[in-house]
Write an enzyme that holds these catalytic residues in place. Sequence first.
Site, PDB file in Angstrom:
ATOM      1  N   CYS A 136     -12.567 -11.872   9.723  1.00  0.00           N
ATOM      2  CA  CYS A 136     -11.758 -11.133   9.513  1.00  0.00           C
ATOM      3  C   CYS A 136     -12.547 -10.004  10.740  1.00  0.00           C
ATOM      4  O   CYS A 136     -12.492  -8.981  11.434  1.00  0.00           O
ATOM      5  CB  CYS A 136     -11.335  -9.883   8.922  1.00  0.00           C
ATOM      6  SG  CYS A 136     -10.181 -11.411   7.353  1.00  0.00           S
ATOM      7  N   CYS A 164     -13.937  -9.510  14.518  1.00  0.00           N
ATOM      8  CA  CYS A 164     -12.899  -8.871  15.094  1.00  0.00           C
ATOM      9  C   CYS A 164     -13.337  -7.453  14.926  1.00  0.00           C
ATOM     10  O   CYS A 164     -13.895  -6.194  15.442  1.00  0.00           O
ATOM     11  CB  CYS A 164     -11.890  -8.977  15.844  1.00  0.00           C
ATOM     12  SG  CYS A 164     -11.268 -10.999  16.676  1.00  0.00           S
ATOM     13  N   CYS A 191      16.241   1.190  -8.466  1.00  0.00           N
ATOM     14  CA  CYS A 191      15.569   1.729  -8.281  1.00  0.00           C
ATOM     15  C   CYS A 191      14.830   3.262  -9.227  1.00  0.00           C
ATOM     16  O   CYS A 191      14.787   3.522 -10.258  1.00  0.00           O
ATOM     17  CB  CYS A 191      14.681   1.988  -7.684  1.00  0.00           C
ATOM     18  SG  CYS A 191      14.724   0.684  -6.432  1.00  0.00           S
ATOM     19  N   HIS A 216      13.160   5.472 -12.194  1.00  0.00           N
ATOM     20  CA  HIS A 216      12.134   6.276 -11.659  1.00  0.00           C
ATOM     21  C   HIS A 216      13.005   7.969 -10.863  1.00  0.00           C
ATOM     22  O   HIS A 216      11.942   8.242 -10.252  1.00  0.00           O
ATOM     23  CB  HIS A 216      11.136   4.913 -10.165  1.00  0.00           C
ATOM     24  CG  HIS A 216      10.666   3.922 -10.985  1.00  0.00           C
ATOM     25  ND1 HIS A 216       9.609   4.172 -11.917  1.00  0.00           N
ATOM     26  CD2 HIS A 216      10.772   2.655 -10.682  1.00  0.00           C
ATOM     27  CE1 HIS A 216       9.366   3.294 -12.092  1.00  0.00           C
ATOM     28  NE2 HIS A 216      10.408   1.653 -11.412  1.00  0.00           N
ATOM     29  N   CYS A 263      10.351  -6.460 -11.036  1.00  0.00           N
ATOM     30  CA  CYS A 263      11.615  -4.984 -11.193  1.00  0.00           C
ATOM     31  C   CYS A 263      13.050  -5.461 -11.075  1.00  0.00           C
ATOM     32  O   CYS A 263      14.085  -5.215 -11.593  1.00  0.00           O
ATOM     33  CB  CYS A 263      11.314  -4.202 -10.881  1.00  0.00           C
ATOM     34  SG  CYS A 263      10.177  -2.818 -10.857  1.00  0.00           S
TER      35      CYS A 263
END
Lengths: 151, 282, 107
Positions: free
Chosen positions: B97, B100, B199, B203, B243
């Site tokens: 990595c 570059c 979800c 949440h 989940c």
Amino acid sequence: MNFTRRHVLGLTAGAAVFAVAGARISPALASAEEAEKMIMEFSGGATPGEGKISLNTPEIAENGNTVPVSVTVESAMEGDDLVESVIIFADGNPSPAVATFHFTEMSGEALATTRIRLAKTQNVIAVAKMKDGSVFMDKKQVKVTIGGCGG
Amino acid sequence: MKRLLIAGVVLAAVFAGAGPVMADPVDDTLEIDGIPITTRTASPEGHPFDEVYSGWLFREPETRDAERDSIENPGMIAVEDGEVLWSKVEGTAGKSCASCHGDAAESMKGIGAHFPKWDADSKKPINVELQINKCRTEQMGAEALPFNKGGQQELTAYIKYQSLGMPVELDLTQGDMQSWWEKGKDVYYTRTGQLNLACASCHETAMGKFIRADHLSQGQVNGFPTYRLKSGLTSLHQRFRGCIRDTRAEQPKAFSDDLMALETYVTWRGTGLSVETPSVRQ
Amino acid sequence: MASKPRIKVPKSASAGEVITIKTLISHEMESGQRKDKDGNPIPRQIINKFTCTFEGQLVFECDLDPAISANPYFEFNAKVPTSGTFVFTWLDDDGSVYEAEAPIEVK
């Protein structure tokens, strides 16, 4: 005797309690006994007194896998006023031993923090052994809950 | 029998009367190694909440403390592992990595705050994990990393960590990001599984309530990969899948269209929160 | 993947000052309590001892049992008499020894 359902349920509940208390082989109590034995071994038979040592644990563990615990012992850490070691137990774990901290004069202060695994709600016990042989103990209950979604 | 029935009804009434337990997120502020971290902020336009909260605010004090000094954060082990991988040469091109991108602290600053981005080649949103694989296959002559293997989590944590403290902000004007956002929103609100939960069920609707002993957060993703006290370093798609598995539904594959759309949408839901990677959670 | 242990030691202190040291090492701490998918017990492998010395003198030591969490973390104190180097060692059940060092300057 005429047993109503309520009677039978009541008896069963009571019996269950007695079975756990009386059996002495349920894991929870075996651990507590084991812990007591190890404390006596560590202290050389002396009954630990209260004071000097302070165990800090969360009231409720966010997760039983990683519970921060810290212990401090009042001591000048010089000459004869020295903490030699502090042992930590968890009396409800499959195996109660958790760690033994060794201090020296170079420690400066007798303080240690680490993270431990608690299998369930139980007591964490810390016992300090001083250079002069005196032994002190502190005990705290930590509630270990079952989380929600595993994820 | 009748007495038992009455006793049962009374008990039921007692529990029903108790009501759901609810707790606000804590009133606490976070600095990580002195870097201020935004854990609560006004939500972006069109957001269901007025304020967005980091999951940090829903955790116990000891858990919150573990983030303040990075030496105490077990997730930093992954960041260090990622740092090692950053300079590791892999593939036929003989590059790492670093070949570059040089110093990640410079080149990767902002990446964690602005991904997922639009990828014109695949015509899909691309996240950090997939970008790593793109670089590997196209620039390094190396094989793509399988999901959660080969250091993928560690490298992702290391890269995102370079944006610590920066506010999350996606550019939805790129390519088709907006329609993927819509798709993700759909996924977020669709109930799945035998438990028929979306979800949003936990949440959004139940945010702040307790699921057994867990304090439900807004389900933000600004801290991923996260260190879970329960199980160590966890990547975002791993958590998505977990989940969904817990709703007793079939788990979508990591980096599948559904999950990439979801990542896009959920990341947007945390607009303004600081990148907190690696966060410490339960 | 084992990265080097992480340690936090202040760069300097005054003579006789008591400083705080924090250490974190990557380790699964396989307790020996877990079972694999086939029900076979996964053998225990933990770090069983952590030692901190200063110029060869013992500062702090911990005997670890499997109840210590994965990625063992320690926070403890040290009295710094002079400039010198702290040496930290972790002993693995399998005999491996992990080491780290940190110098400190006494002004």
